[in-house]
Write an enzyme that holds these catalytic residues in place. Structure first.
Site, PDB file in Angstrom:
ATOM      1  CE  LYS A   1      -4.038  -2.096   2.119  1.00 45.22           C
ATOM      2  NZ  LYS A   1      -5.019  -2.075   3.196  1.00 45.22           N
TER       3      LYS A   1
ATOM      4  CG  ASP B   1      -7.761   0.409   3.416  1.00 46.70           C
ATOM      5  OD1 ASP B   1      -8.555  -0.355   2.833  1.00 46.70           O
ATOM      6  OD2 ASP B   1      -6.532   0.246   3.431  1.00 46.70           O
TER       7      ASP B   1
HETATM    8  P1  ATR Z   1       0.176  -3.366   6.480  1.00 43.58           P
HETATM    9  O1  ATR Z   1       0.020  -2.895   5.074  1.00 43.58           O
HETATM   10  O2  ATR Z   1      -0.775  -4.461   6.888  1.00 43.58           O
HETATM   11  O3  ATR Z   1       0.206  -2.268   7.492  1.00 43.58           O
HETATM   12  P2  ATR Z   1       2.978  -3.521   6.827  1.00 43.58           P
HETATM   13  O4  ATR Z   1       3.206  -2.248   6.142  1.00 43.58           O
HETATM   14  O5  ATR Z   1       3.917  -4.665   6.595  1.00 43.58           O
HETATM   15  O6  ATR Z   1       1.581  -4.114   6.469  1.00 43.58           O
HETATM   16  O7  ATR Z   1       2.862  -3.212   8.394  1.00 43.58           O
HETATM   17  C1  ATR Z   1       2.699  -4.212   9.344  1.00 43.58           C
HETATM   18  C2  ATR Z   1       2.550  -3.567  10.720  1.00 43.58           C
HETATM   19  O8  ATR Z   1       2.506  -4.584  11.720  1.00 43.58           O
HETATM   20  C3  ATR Z   1       3.707  -2.667  11.089  1.00 43.58           C
HETATM   21  O9  ATR Z   1       3.221  -1.620  11.899  1.00 43.58           O
HETATM   22  C4  ATR Z   1       4.604  -3.632  11.867  1.00 43.58           C
HETATM   23  O10 ATR Z   1       5.494  -3.007  12.759  1.00 43.58           O
HETATM   24  P3  ATR Z   1       6.934  -2.480  12.189  1.00 43.58           P
HETATM   25  O11 ATR Z   1       6.630  -1.200  11.498  1.00 43.58           O
HETATM   26  O12 ATR Z   1       7.758  -2.316  13.396  1.00 43.58           O
HETATM   27  O13 ATR Z   1       7.424  -3.555  11.275  1.00 43.58           O
HETATM   28  C5  ATR Z   1       3.562  -4.390  12.656  1.00 43.58           C
HETATM   29  N1  ATR Z   1       3.999  -5.699  13.141  1.00 43.58           N
HETATM   30  C6  ATR Z   1       4.169  -6.833  12.418  1.00 43.58           C
HETATM   31  N2  ATR Z   1       4.521  -7.868  13.228  1.00 43.58           N
HETATM   32  C7  ATR Z   1       4.562  -7.382  14.482  1.00 43.58           C
HETATM   33  C8  ATR Z   1       4.848  -7.946  15.785  1.00 43.58           C
HETATM   34  N3  ATR Z   1       5.148  -9.244  15.923  1.00 43.58           N
HETATM   35  N4  ATR Z   1       4.782  -7.126  16.868  1.00 43.58           N
HETATM   36  C9  ATR Z   1       4.458  -5.820  16.731  1.00 43.58           C
HETATM   37  N5  ATR Z   1       4.177  -5.221  15.551  1.00 43.58           N
HETATM   38  C10 ATR Z   1       4.223  -5.989  14.445  1.00 43.58           C
END
Ligand code: ATR
Length: 279
Positions: free
Chosen positions: A66, A102
C-alpha cells in the site's frame, strides 16, 4: 470488452476481494473481470505495468504494497496523500490515479453497520504500516478526541504522525509505554502481528466502553480479539465489514455508483461463522 480489475498482494490467494467485486458486479449489472494477482515486493512495479499494458482499468492494492504503490501513481487523492498509502488505483489515460478507501470503509462499518459513535473517543492505533496509514486520517475526520500511535518501529509511528499534521491530537509512544498509557475507548489493531508472533498487550488499555477493532479478519484477528474480550472491551469487531465497505467505495470510484453492501456482508459473515464452527 469486459473491463479488467484485480487485487495485488503478497500473499493474496485467500483474498475475498474477487468474490466481493463479482457479487457487486452481479448486483449492479456491470460486466467485469476481477482477479487476484500475487506479486512479491521486487516484482510489484513490473506486475502493475504489465496489468496496465493488457488494459487493466483499476485495481486494489493490499498488504504489503500500500505504501510502495504511491510512487507508481501520477496523481493522488487528498486522503491518499495524507495517508501516504493507496489501496485503490484508477486508470487515468496512460497513468494511474491513487486513492485510499480503507479509512472511509472502516468508519462506515463502525458508524453505519454497528451504529457506534466515534466522536470524542480516545483512540489507540497499534501499527504504522500501510493499513494504519490508510485509516488514520478518517479516524481524525470522524471526530475522535485524540489518536495515540504505537508501533514496534518508533520511527514509522513518528513519520505517520508528521504526515497527519495534527500535533495537538496525534501522539506517538513506544510499545514499552503501553502499560502506562491508561485506557482507550477505541483500540485499533493495524499490525500484522496476528499472522505471526502476536502482540503482548496489557489489560489496562481497555476503558469502560472500549471498542476493539482488528483490521484483519478470520484467523489473523483471533488473538487480538481474544485479548480484547479478556480485557473487557464491550465491542469487538473484525475487519470483514471494513473490507466490504472499502470494496464498495472502490467500486464507486471505478463504476460511478456505490453498491448496497448488506447482502454481501451477510453472506461472508455466515461463511466465516460456518468455517469457525467447522474448525
Ligand atoms: P500493512 O500494510 O498491513 O500495514 P505492513 O506495512 O507490513 O503491512 O505493516 C505491518 C505492521 O505490523 C507494522 O506496523 C509492523 O510493525 P513495524 O513497522 O515495526 O514492522 C507491525 N507488526 C508486524 N509484526 C509485528 C509484531 N510481531 N509485533 C508488533 N508489531 C508488528
Amino acid at each position: 470488452m469486459t473491463a479488467k480489475y484485480a487485487v495485488f498482494g503478497h500473499p493474496v490467494a485467500h483474498s475475498l476481494s474477487p468474490r466481493i467485486h463479482a457479487a457487486f458486479a452481479r448486483q449492479e449489472g456491470v460486466d467485469l473481470s476481477y482477479v487476484a494477482i500475487e506479486a512479491a515486493p521486487e516484482d510489484f512495479a513490473a506486475a502493475i505495468h504489465a496489468f496496465g499494458a493488457v488494459g487493466g482499468a483499476g485495481a486494489n492494492i493490499t498488504l504489503p504494497h500500500k505504501e510502495r504503490v504511491v510512487a507508481l501513481c501520477s496523481q493522488l487523492s487528498d486522503r491518499a496523500r495524507r495517508a501516504g498509502a493507496v489501496n485503490t488505483i484508477v486508470r487515468a489515460g496512460a497513468a494511474w490515479h491513487g486513492d485510499n478507501t480503507d479509512g472511509l470503509g472502516l468508519v462506515h462499518d463502525l458508524t453505519e453497520r454497528h451504529r457506534l459513535d466515534l466522536r470524542g473517543r480516545r483512540v489507540l492505533l497499534l501499527g504504522a504500516g500501510g493499513a494504519a496509514r490508510g485509516v488514520a486520517p478518517s479516524l481524525l475526520d470522524a471526530g475522535v478526541d485524540s489518536l495515540w500511535i504505537v508501533n514496534r518501529s518508533p520511527e514509522k509511528a513518528d513519520a505517520l504522525s508528521d504526515a497527519l499534521g495534527e500535533p495537538g491530537r496525534v501522539h506517538t509512544r513506544y510499545l514499552a509505554d503501553l502499560p502506562s498509557l491508561g485506557g482507550f475507548e477505541l483500540i485499533v489493531n493495524a499490525t500484522s502481528a496476528g499472522r505471526g508472533d502476536g502482540l503482548s498487550l496489557p489489560f489496562s488499555l481497555a476503558a469502560p466502553r472500549s471498542l476493539a477493532v482488528d483490521l484483519s479478519y478470520g484467523e489473523a484477528a483471533i488473538s487480538f480479539l481474544a485479548w480484547a474480550g479478556a480485557a473487557g472491551c464491550v465491542h469487538r469487531i473484525d475487519g470483514l465489514g471494513m473490507l466490504v465497505e472499502q470494496a464498495a467505495e472502490s467500486f464507486a470510484l471505478w463504476h460511478g455508483r456505490r453498491p448496497a453492501t448488506d447482502a454481501v456482508y451477510a453472506e461472508l459473515a455466515a461463511r466465516a461463522d460456518a468455517l469457525q464452527t467447522a474448525d
